[in-house]
Design an enzyme around this catalytic site. Structure first.
Site, mmCIF file in Angstrom:
data_model
loop_
_atom_site.group_PDB
_atom_site.id
_atom_site.type_symbol
_atom_site.label_atom_id
_atom_site.label_comp_id
_atom_site.label_asym_id
_atom_site.label_seq_id
_atom_site.Cartn_x
_atom_site.Cartn_y
_atom_site.Cartn_z
ATOM 1 N N ASP A 31 -12.848 40.262 -1.537
ATOM 2 C CA ASP A 31 -11.579 40.561 -2.194
ATOM 3 C C ASP A 31 -11.629 40.144 -3.660
ATOM 4 O O ASP A 31 -12.274 39.151 -4.006
ATOM 5 C CB ASP A 31 -10.446 39.815 -1.472
ATOM 6 C CG ASP A 31 -9.074 40.320 -1.867
ATOM 7 O OD1 ASP A 31 -8.979 41.445 -2.410
ATOM 8 O OD2 ASP A 31 -8.086 39.599 -1.631
ATOM 9 N N ARG B 67 -5.597 35.219 4.366
ATOM 10 C CA ARG B 67 -5.273 36.047 5.526
ATOM 11 C C ARG B 67 -6.521 36.797 5.966
ATOM 12 O O ARG B 67 -7.500 36.895 5.231
ATOM 13 C CB ARG B 67 -4.124 37.004 5.223
ATOM 14 C CG ARG B 67 -4.304 37.865 3.986
ATOM 15 C CD ARG B 67 -3.144 38.855 3.836
ATOM 16 N NE ARG B 67 -3.248 39.622 2.605
ATOM 17 C CZ ARG B 67 -2.602 39.345 1.476
ATOM 18 N NH1 ARG B 67 -1.788 38.303 1.413
ATOM 19 N NH2 ARG B 67 -2.755 40.100 0.402
ATOM 20 N N ILE B 68 -6.449 37.358 7.183
ATOM 21 C CA ILE B 68 -7.604 37.999 7.799
ATOM 22 C C ILE B 68 -7.641 39.501 7.536
ATOM 23 O O ILE B 68 -8.707 40.121 7.552
ATOM 24 C CB ILE B 68 -7.616 37.720 9.313
ATOM 25 C CG1 ILE B 68 -7.743 36.213 9.548
ATOM 26 C CG2 ILE B 68 -8.751 38.452 10.009
ATOM 27 C CD1 ILE B 68 -8.974 35.593 8.921
ATOM 28 N N GLY C 96 -10.461 44.467 -7.900
ATOM 29 C CA GLY C 96 -9.458 45.060 -8.776
ATOM 30 C C GLY C 96 -8.942 44.082 -9.813
ATOM 31 O O GLY C 96 -8.803 44.420 -11.000
ATOM 32 N N ASN D 59 -7.318 51.070 3.731
ATOM 33 C CA ASN D 59 -7.655 51.387 2.336
ATOM 34 C C ASN D 59 -7.456 52.855 1.983
ATOM 35 O O ASN D 59 -7.433 53.210 0.793
ATOM 36 C CB ASN D 59 -9.094 50.981 2.015
ATOM 37 C CG ASN D 59 -9.280 49.492 1.850
ATOM 38 O OD1 ASN D 59 -10.388 48.980 1.960
ATOM 39 N ND2 ASN D 59 -8.186 48.752 1.612
ATOM 40 N N HIS E 5 -15.254 47.526 -8.579
ATOM 41 C CA HIS E 5 -16.011 47.826 -7.358
ATOM 42 C C HIS E 5 -17.511 47.904 -7.651
ATOM 43 O O HIS E 5 -18.335 47.465 -6.838
ATOM 44 C CB HIS E 5 -15.515 49.133 -6.742
ATOM 45 C CG HIS E 5 -14.096 49.054 -6.245
ATOM 46 N ND1 HIS E 5 -13.652 48.024 -5.457
ATOM 47 C CD2 HIS E 5 -13.028 49.889 -6.424
ATOM 48 C CE1 HIS E 5 -12.364 48.212 -5.177
ATOM 49 N NE2 HIS E 5 -11.973 49.322 -5.753
#
EC number: 2.5.1.31
Length: 253
Positions: free
Chosen positions: A26, A200-201, A29, A74, A43
């Protein structure tokens, strides 16, 4: 890729004791935004971090590395970004698979690949076939993957066996379902790393990480390097895994 000489992994676990690492990559962006660039730029920078992570895993006794590249959610991103991600996926397969093969890495794509265009599906098929016999690191790329989807597709396989009369409902248990989800033939996930600061997952490997240790870092994925990876493994090595039990000798917990 800077990998060591190709050889099968030793039966002896490395000092950190971690056999299977999964990473939620993550922050691409936000990294691009910091540079004043569009998200696609982030990316591409993230792809370089993938190379570093694969090299580090292969050189440090990790048996399997699973990377969350593209979730089933996504598709809701802007069409231009999704298109850029698909092209990056094709480019990465074309440019990296021969290097992976030379270094004894087995590549597998997990997820519902049927939604990808025929060109990408063919690249995936050829890449997996080329590296299928390799005995070093297993690199799993989760693409159009969701943890709920994975469980549902496993349940559907069992339901079909029941419908065909090859299985009784009361025969279904956790182990049987486990044999029908992705990566069932690999060591269970020991450690989940999430970069980018979120805790978070995000629907990743819901079944497979039931007893995994979780490690969150604020480092954005394009900046995640070997030192960061080593830090995560050191944190893992210092944790006491209980698998639902209590501390040794502790009868009060």
């Amino acid at each position: 890729m800077m990998l060591s000489a190709t050889q099968p992994l030793s039966e002896k676990l490395p000092a950190h004791g971690c056999r299977h690492v999964a990473i939620i990559m993550d922050g691409n962006g936000r990294w691009a935004k910091k540079q004043g660039k569009i998200r696609a730029f982030g990316h591409k920078a993230g792809a370089k971090s993938v190379r570093r992570a694969v090299s580090f895993a292969a050189n440090n006794g990790i048996e399997a590395l699973t990377l969350y590249a593209f979730s089933s959610e996504n598709w809701n991103r802007p069409a231009q970004e999704v298109s850029a991600l698909m092209e990056l996926f094709v480019w990465a397969l074309d440019s990296e698979v021969k290097s992976l093969h030379r270094h004894n890495v087995r590549l597998r794509i997990i997820g519902d690949t049927s939604r990808f265009n025929s060109r990408l599906q063919e690249r995936i098929r050829k890449s997996e076939a080329l590296t299928a016999g390799n005995t070093g690191l297993t690199l799993n790329i989760a693409a159009n993957y969701g943890g709920r989807w994975d469980i549902v597709q496993g349940v559907r396989q069992l339901a079909e066996k029941v419908q065909q009369g090859n299985l009784q409902p009361d025969q279904i248990d956790e182990e049987m379902l486990n044999q029908h989800v992705c990566m069932h033939e690999l060591a269970p996930v020991d450690l989940v790393i999430r970069t980018g600061g979120e805790h978070r997952i995000s629907n990743f490997l819901l079944w497979q990480i039931a007893y995994a240790e979780l490690y969150f870092t604020d480092v954005l994925w394009p900046d995640f390097d070997e030192q960061d990876f080593e830090g995560a493994l050191n944190a893992f090595a210092n944790r006491e895994r209980r698998f639902g039990g209590t501390e040794p000798g502790d009868e009060t917990a």
